[in-house]
Write a protein that holds these residues in place. Structure first.
Motif, PDB file in Angstrom:
ATOM      1  N   VAL A  71       0.875  -1.175   0.000  1.00 22.68           N
ATOM      2  CA  VAL A  71       0.000   0.000   0.000  1.00 22.68           C
ATOM      3  C   VAL A  71       0.915   1.229   0.000  1.00 22.68           C
ATOM      4  CG1 VAL A  71      -1.761   1.280   1.265  1.00 22.68           C
ATOM      5  CG2 VAL A  71      -1.841  -1.228   1.188  1.00 22.68           C
ATOM      6  N   ASP A  72       0.982   1.888  -1.161  1.00 22.69           N
ATOM      7  CA  ASP A  72       1.869   3.046  -1.321  1.00 22.69           C
ATOM      8  C   ASP A  72       1.100   4.320  -1.031  1.00 22.69           C
ATOM      9  OD1 ASP A  72       3.693   1.302  -2.969  1.00 22.69           O
ATOM     10  OD2 ASP A  72       2.113   1.530  -4.464  1.00 22.69           O
ATOM     11  N   ILE A  73       1.669   5.187  -0.180  1.00 22.94           N
ATOM     12  CA  ILE A  73       1.079   6.523  -0.056  1.00 22.94           C
ATOM     13  C   ILE A  73       2.177   7.567  -0.234  1.00 22.94           C
ATOM     14  CG2 ILE A  73      -0.882   5.905   1.425  1.00 22.94           C
ATOM     15  CD1 ILE A  73       0.774   7.135   3.786  1.00 22.94           C
ATOM     16  N   ILE A  74       1.752   8.749  -0.647  1.00 27.47           N
ATOM     17  CA  ILE A  74       2.671   9.879  -0.753  1.00 27.47           C
ATOM     18  C   ILE A  74       2.223  10.881   0.302  1.00 27.47           C
ATOM     19  CG2 ILE A  74       3.559  11.700  -2.287  1.00 27.47           C
ATOM     20  CD1 ILE A  74       4.190   8.960  -3.369  1.00 27.47           C
ATOM     21  N   THR A  75       3.145  11.295   1.167  1.00 30.16           N
ATOM     22  CA  THR A  75       2.753  12.179   2.262  1.00 30.16           C
ATOM     23  C   THR A  75       3.184  13.614   1.974  1.00 30.16           C
ATOM     24  OG1 THR A  75       4.820  11.944   3.460  1.00 30.16           O
ATOM     25  CG2 THR A  75       3.129  10.330   3.922  1.00 30.16           C
ATOM     26  N   GLU A  76       2.337  14.533   2.408  1.00 30.38           N
ATOM     27  CA  GLU A  76       2.663  15.955   2.254  1.00 30.38           C
ATOM     28  C   GLU A  76       3.338  16.479   3.519  1.00 30.38           C
ATOM     29  OE1 GLU A  76       2.420  17.500  -0.491  1.00 30.38           O
ATOM     30  OE2 GLU A  76       1.239  16.005  -1.571  1.00 30.38           O
ATOM     31  N   THR A  77       3.218  15.731   4.619  1.00 31.85           N
ATOM     32  CA  THR A  77       3.851  16.142   5.881  1.00 31.85           C
ATOM     33  C   THR A  77       5.200  15.435   5.993  1.00 31.85           C
ATOM     34  OG1 THR A  77       1.993  14.808   6.628  1.00 31.85           O
ATOM     35  CG2 THR A  77       2.527  16.702   7.962  1.00 31.85           C
ATOM     36  N   PRO A  78       6.118  15.941   6.849  1.00 33.05           N
ATOM     37  CA  PRO A  78       7.407  15.245   6.967  1.00 33.05           C
ATOM     38  C   PRO A  78       7.198  13.760   7.295  1.00 33.05           C
ATOM     39  CG  PRO A  78       7.504  17.346   8.096  1.00 33.05           C
ATOM     40  CD  PRO A  78       6.069  17.154   7.661  1.00 33.05           C
ATOM     41  N   ARG A  79       7.789  12.938   6.446  1.00 32.51           N
ATOM     42  CA  ARG A  79       7.532  11.490   6.532  1.00 32.51           C
ATOM     43  C   ARG A  79       8.006  10.905   7.861  1.00 32.51           C
ATOM     44  NH1 ARG A  79      10.162   8.142   1.781  1.00 32.51           N
ATOM     45  NH2 ARG A  79      12.032   8.841   2.842  1.00 32.51           N
ATOM     46  N   ASP A  80       9.156  11.391   8.347  1.00 32.75           N
ATOM     47  CA  ASP A  80       9.705  10.825   9.592  1.00 32.75           C
ATOM     48  C   ASP A  80       8.731  10.974  10.748  1.00 32.75           C
ATOM     49  OD1 ASP A  80      11.867  10.174   8.190  1.00 32.75           O
ATOM     50  OD2 ASP A  80      13.196  11.724   9.028  1.00 32.75           O
ATOM     51  N   LYS A  81       8.017  12.130  10.748  1.00 34.38           N
ATOM     52  CA  LYS A  81       7.057  12.370  11.839  1.00 34.38           C
ATOM     53  C   LYS A  81       5.942  11.323  11.800  1.00 34.38           C
ATOM     54  CE  LYS A  81       7.338  17.243  12.838  1.00 34.38           C
ATOM     55  NZ  LYS A  81       6.698  18.527  12.614  1.00 34.38           N
ATOM     56  N   ILE A  82       5.469  11.033  10.590  1.00 38.95           N
ATOM     57  CA  ILE A  82       4.384  10.042  10.474  1.00 38.95           C
ATOM     58  C   ILE A  82       4.894   8.666  10.890  1.00 38.95           C
ATOM     59  CG2 ILE A  82       2.725   8.935   8.923  1.00 38.95           C
ATOM     60  CD1 ILE A  82       2.672  11.337   7.272  1.00 38.95           C
TER      61      ILE A  82
END
Ligand code: PLP
Length: 210
Positions: A133-144
């Motif tokens: 399941v691929d997602i592209i994040t708009e927020t800093p990825r490390d935080k998620i």
């Protein structure tokens, strides 16, 4: 033409299976693939000459199995019966496995459609079997990633763009799209063994992220 269809078992393009377009198609059965035998994979071809050559190469280039006369330099890429049994049992349920992979992807897509900081890659579920399941994040990825981890949920960043890897550092050119996707892409839990309630729980946790 050798087609790397390692991630694409069961996927099609224009109603024709990936891995069957070239002279040789290669599939991986490593963990997390559509079917897995632990490690290993399969090669498909309609070319008899290629088939005979591969059969010999994987068996030390012996004239035939069990006869230790070598006609060239070969390798030991033999697949064990134990691995084969595991693969065959999964193959018997391939329709279910493909259906479930698609369902899992759809559940995430529906559940996260209102979450503004997440985008899904265009995925053509009628022909493609989603592997992860691929997602592209708009927020800093490390935080998620940290937030998910705190909530007991594993995730994994996309592979780094290949031109950024050591052996390809000398590669000329800029690859802005690969770089951007590599920095923002994240894989969510994708196992075929995920239960619907677990997917719901993951979606709820992501919805609460701020
Ligand atoms: C596109 C692609 N090619 C090759 C491989 C390597 O497969 P294996 O690990 O079975 O050697 C992978 C593994 O994920 C892959 O995704």
């Amino acid at each position: 033409l050798i087609e790397d269809a390692c991630q694409a078992f069961g996927s099609k393009w224009n109603e024709k299976f990936l891995g069957t377009w070239g002279d040789i198609g290669v599939f991986s059965f490593s963990p997390h693939k559509i079917i897995t035998t632990g490690q290993g994979g399969a090669i498909v071809t309609n070319n008899d000459e290629v088939y005979e050559r591969i059969k010999k190469l994987k068996d030390f280039c012996r004239i035939k199995p069990g006869v230790d006369i070598h006609t060239g330099i070969g390798f030991n890429f033999k697949f064990t019966d134990l691995q084969a049994v595991i693969g065959i049992e999964q193959l018997k349920m391939i329709e279910f496995r493909i259906k479930r992979k698609k369902e899992i992807y759809e559940k995430y897509m529906d559940g996260l459609s209102e979450v503004e900081f997440i985008q899904f890659l265009p995925e053509y579920l009628s022909q493609t079997v989603p592997w992860f399941v691929d997602i592209i994040t708009e927020t800093p990825r490390d935080k998620i990633i940290s937030y998910l981890k705190e909530n007991g949920i594993g995730s994994r960043p996309f592979y780094p763009a290949i031109h950024s890897q050591e052996p390809y550092r000398e590669c000329k050119g800029t690859f802005n799209i690969s770089s951007a996707i590599a920095l923002r892409g994240l894989w969510l839990p994708s196992s075929i063994g995920l239960k619907d309630e677990e997917i719901k729980q993951i979606i709820n946790v992501i919805e609460r992220f701020s």
